[in-house]
Every structure is written in C-alpha cells, then in structure tokens.
Design an enzyme around this catalytic site. Sequence first.
Site, PDB file in Angstrom:
ATOM      1  N   ASP A 127      15.461   4.905  -2.893  1.00  0.00           N
ATOM      2  CA  ASP A 127      14.402   3.938  -2.595  1.00  0.00           C
ATOM      3  C   ASP A 127      13.188   4.595  -1.948  1.00  0.00           C
ATOM      4  O   ASP A 127      12.126   3.985  -1.853  1.00  0.00           O
ATOM      5  CB  ASP A 127      14.962   2.839  -1.663  1.00  0.00           C
ATOM      6  CG  ASP A 127      13.970   1.724  -1.396  1.00  0.00           C
ATOM      7  OD1 ASP A 127      13.324   1.258  -2.356  1.00  0.00           O
ATOM      8  OD2 ASP A 127      13.821   1.327  -0.224  1.00  0.00           O
TER       9      ASP A 127
ATOM     10  N   THR B  23       9.904  -3.349  -1.797  1.00  0.00           N
ATOM     11  CA  THR B  23      10.785  -3.336  -2.958  1.00  0.00           C
ATOM     12  C   THR B  23      11.231  -4.755  -3.280  1.00  0.00           C
ATOM     13  O   THR B  23      11.632  -5.509  -2.393  1.00  0.00           O
ATOM     14  CB  THR B  23      12.016  -2.459  -2.699  1.00  0.00           C
ATOM     15  OG1 THR B  23      11.584  -1.142  -2.342  1.00  0.00           O
ATOM     16  CG2 THR B  23      12.900  -2.383  -3.931  1.00  0.00           C
TER      17      THR B  23
ATOM     18  N   GLN C  70      12.674   0.567 -10.547  1.00  0.00           N
ATOM     19  CA  GLN C  70      12.357  -0.268  -9.392  1.00  0.00           C
ATOM     20  C   GLN C  70      11.066  -1.042  -9.636  1.00  0.00           C
ATOM     21  O   GLN C  70      10.079  -0.488 -10.118  1.00  0.00           O
ATOM     22  CB  GLN C  70      12.199   0.595  -8.138  1.00  0.00           C
ATOM     23  CG  GLN C  70      11.917  -0.188  -6.864  1.00  0.00           C
ATOM     24  CD  GLN C  70      11.784   0.716  -5.648  1.00  0.00           C
ATOM     25  OE1 GLN C  70      10.687   1.116  -5.283  1.00  0.00           O
ATOM     26  NE2 GLN C  70      12.924   1.052  -5.036  1.00  0.00           N
TER      27      GLN C  70
END
Length: 311
Positions: A214, A238, A288
């Site tokens: 991430d 995110t 993502q």
Amino acid sequence: MPASGKDLVDLLDLQEVGTDCFLGQAACPSRMARTYGGQLLAQALMAAYRTVPSGRPVHSLHASFLRGGDAKEPVRYDVTGVRDGRSFTARRVCGHQHGHQIFELTASFHRDEAGYEHQAPMPRVPVPGDAVPLVDALERADCDTRAFWREEWKALDLRVIQEREAAAPPAKNLAVAGGRRLGPATERLWFRVHDPLDSQEVALHSCLLAYISDLTLLSTTLRPHGYPFLAPEVQRATINHTMWFHQIVPADQWLLYDKSSDWAGGSRGLATAHVYSPTRGMVATVAQEGLIRPHGVHSERPVPVRSPRTY
C-alpha cells in the site's frame, strides 16, 4: 510505526479474543492520525491465515477501505469461513473500530499444485545500491516532512529508481489528457524489511508483502500531473486494493516494485504494479484505486437527476 523488523512482526502477532475473532494492536508510537492501509491489509490477512489449514498459502485478496481508522486504537477482525474445498479455501474478514466497520477483505488460499507456467521477465533496472533512499528523493518536502517519513517507516528500506537512471519509458506509458501528452505514468523502487527476520513462515512473509504494497502505490497516479510523492496539494486515500500472490518470497530480501497508472478521473486514480524478485521472478501483481482530490475542491456536489437510459 514499527521501528524495526521485530516490531513489524510483533504488529502482526494478533490476539485471539473469541472464535475466529482477533485483535490487532495499534502501531505505537506514531504521528499518523489514520491507520495505515497496509497495516489493515496485513493484520486482516493474518487473521484469515489463523483459520486456514496449513499448506494453503494465499493467492489473492480483495480489500475495501470503508472508513478512516483511528491509528491510536486496536482493530477487531472478525473472520467468516466462506468455503473450505479440496483445493481452495476462502475467507472474509471485517475490521471494526469504535462500533463501526472500517474495512473488509476477502482472501483465497490454494494448496500447491503443478501446472502450466509462464511469466513476464523482470525489467532491467539499476541495482538497489545505485538507487536513492526514498527519504532523500522526497521533493518539495520540508525538514519536518522528511523527519516524519524517516521516523514512521524506519522498519523498511525503500530506494527509488530515479527516472534518469531507468530506461526511457515506452510510449504506451505516457499519459494523455484532452489530447495533451503528459509525463510518464510509471514509478519503480526497491524495497525490503530493513532487518533480517528469523522466521521464514509463509503466512508472515505474505502479510509483510501486503503491508508494504500500500506504500507509494497511489502516488503513481499523480506523476503524469507533475505532483511528486507526498505532494501537499492533494488529498489522497486508498479506496480498494487487490493483490494476486504468484509465489511467496522472503520480504527481508530486495524486491522490485514496478508501478504504473493507466487512468485517473473524477478525483480517483487507478494504479497497477508487479513485484519481482531478482532471483525468482514475478512475485505478485497489485491493483489499487484511490482518492486523489485536489485540496479545496468540495466533495459534496449535487447529484443531477437523469431520466433512465439504456446502454
């Protein structure tokens, strides 16, 4: 945030507080107000692993970030058994904090099987020793920001492959907006857990990879628009995160994060990436979607009423 590899491992040592229910501790001390998304990914995946038979490593996960987490408080992870088959095991994990669900993850685990194999080769890039530590590569960052980054992520070794050191990006990696050709929508860096780890447990190292995945990925969506990593002009978060694990390798050895972004719009950006091991090839594929909203833009706009249409 974890100051060493041991601290990072301890962060993933969940406390069992009920049947298929686990508590993940907060990463303290930390100057962050919101829980780091990679921490939620890693702890939730570890919670799922705790309910899966041995010999079945994770091969995919899909996660949604529903609310911002409180970085100073622990997170409760409730695991639901979705399927237990002869080859595959599926789990759903819900993360709760302050009486609200903040996170959801589904993960699939697969016993090792022989089959057809192929993979794209790792790109040719400078070795980690020739790359630049991320904290030294931060642009438009004041001393406090650099100190913050150095303190929060000292458990990780992150080194940026600067554009002039890498081969020129192919034309397909140049973003286009309104007929204008923008800058390259690519970014590469080397990463590893800074300290050698005693454990080679598959569950641990796949969770560590999820933890790191991430970090910096969403910044790739801003590169075509001239914003460097940690640009203060942009609000980012995110929204969802997907990983496919092709093989499990030690996270305390150098891995290449090869990132790109093919689309951004509507205050959202999409980034994809491959993770490579120099000795074992492709390790994982990551995708993502995140919020990349310019600061000062009002997020609550009236929704226009449209008549039904057929597409």
